[in-house]
Design an enzyme around this catalytic site. Structure first.
Site, PDB file in Angstrom:
ATOM      1  N   SER A  72      24.936  52.164  48.483  1.00  0.00           N
ATOM      2  CA  SER A  72      25.567  52.743  49.499  1.00  0.00           C
ATOM      3  C   SER A  72      25.169  52.191  50.916  1.00  0.00           C
ATOM      4  O   SER A  72      25.459  50.815  50.660  1.00  0.00           O
ATOM      5  CB  SER A  72      25.452  54.344  49.527  1.00  0.00           C
ATOM      6  OG  SER A  72      26.385  55.131  50.269  1.00  0.00           O
ATOM      7  N   ASP A 184      30.839  55.544  45.125  1.00  0.00           N
ATOM      8  CA  ASP A 184      29.330  55.582  45.677  1.00  0.00           C
ATOM      9  C   ASP A 184      28.460  55.532  44.773  1.00  0.00           C
ATOM     10  O   ASP A 184      28.561  55.821  43.806  1.00  0.00           O
ATOM     11  CB  ASP A 184      28.992  57.302  46.464  1.00  0.00           C
ATOM     12  CG  ASP A 184      27.477  56.574  47.156  1.00  0.00           C
ATOM     13  OD1 ASP A 184      26.836  56.159  47.673  1.00  0.00           O
ATOM     14  OD2 ASP A 184      28.457  56.548  48.606  1.00  0.00           O
TER      15      ASP A 184
END
Length: 293
Positions: A72, A184
């Site tokens: 991320s 993610d």
């Protein structure tokens, strides 16, 4: 194991082996027994600015970082760091950042916004576009939504897998890349210790940014963020057992999308890293004793 999971694992291992061979190990290059030290950077959206403080302390303490894996926002900051961008420049731009720099609200069935602008944002921080151009070996961890496993990237363009790693479910539209639907990385690799290990790290320093509770959710982003924090808190965090040192900056008081407190978040990273320095040095000394004995 389904075929998609096998191909994901094999593809990662091949890429990691190529990277390790290409860069060698510091111990070999220096002719000594210094361990290869890896850094695993977690997600945390704006709170990821604390990673800059951690990096600053490690640099000042002469703790070498031989490879980095990021999930991320850790993939964004890790990429910029591994490309050779000065930490001072990273902090300056972080303080000027807003959501509009990397996200655009475009509600659809798959998400509320697109993060296509993130590649342009990356260009503000570095001219490096591929993993092969990195000064320090680097890996990005994203989640293959269909296979339900972590997908690691170490070669080719940095932009698409980085966008995938930052595609927070429900907020950002998933990223289609190399036949995979990426979201993610925190779902499958919240702290990508495995990525650093597969890059050849012998000691892994993990940096985890635990989010605070959202007492009164202001936006749908707050609801999504808090929901996934709850899931993560109850998950089997295998990475904790894999890491040699854990650094946990206290960023619980900062809102997930607030970039205005950059100095405070950098300071939180510095404070946590300073507390961890004795343990890091002890791990390095222990490795040397074992190598010498």
């Amino acid at each position: 194991m389904p075929g998609s999971k096998v191909s994901t694992a094999l593809g990662w291992l091949r890429g990691a082996a190529e990277r390790v061979r290409a860069f060698g190990t510091p111990a070999e290059e220096a002719g000594g027994a210094r361990p290869r030290i890896g850094l695993a950077l977690s997600g945390g959206f704006a709170r990821g600015i604390a990673h800059i403080g951690v990096l600053r302390v490690l640099r000042a303490a002469n703790i070498p970082i031989d490879c980095v894996a990021g999930t991320s926002v850790g993939s964004l900051l890790g990429a910029v760091y591994c490309a050779g961008t000065p930490l001072e420049e990273m902090e300056r731009i972080a303080g000027e950042t807003t959501f509009a720099d990397f996200g655009r609200w475009t509600p659809s069935w798959l998400g509320l916004a697109t993060n296509k602008r993130m590649e342009t944002y990356l260009e503000r921080l570095t001219a490096v576009r591929t993993f092969e151009e990195m000064v320090t070996p680097f890996a990005i961890a994203a989640t293959d939504l269909n296979a339900g496993v972590a997908a690691y990237y170490t070669h080719g363009p940095v932009g698409p897998p980085m966008r995938g790693s930052c595609a927070y479910p429900g907020l950002f539209v998933p990223v289609q890349y190399e036949g995979r639907t990426l979201v993610d990385g925190f779902l499958a690799a919240p702290v990508p210790v495995e990525g650093a290990l597969l890059l050849g790290a012998e000691i892994v320093i993990a940096v985890y940014l635990e989010a605070g509770n959202v007492a009164n959710a202001r936006t749908v982003g707050d609801v999504i963020s808090r929901s996934f924090n709850i899931i993560q808190g109850h998950a089997d965090l295998v990475w904790r057992q894999q890491a040699d040192v854990l650094i946990e900056p206290d960023v619980s008081q900062f809102v997930w999308d607030d970039f205005t407190h950059t100095p405070e978040m950098v300071a939180a990273g510095e404070a946590a890293a300073l507390r961890a320095l004795p343990q890091i040095r002890a791990k390095i000394a222990g490795f040397r004793r074992e190598a010498g004995g």
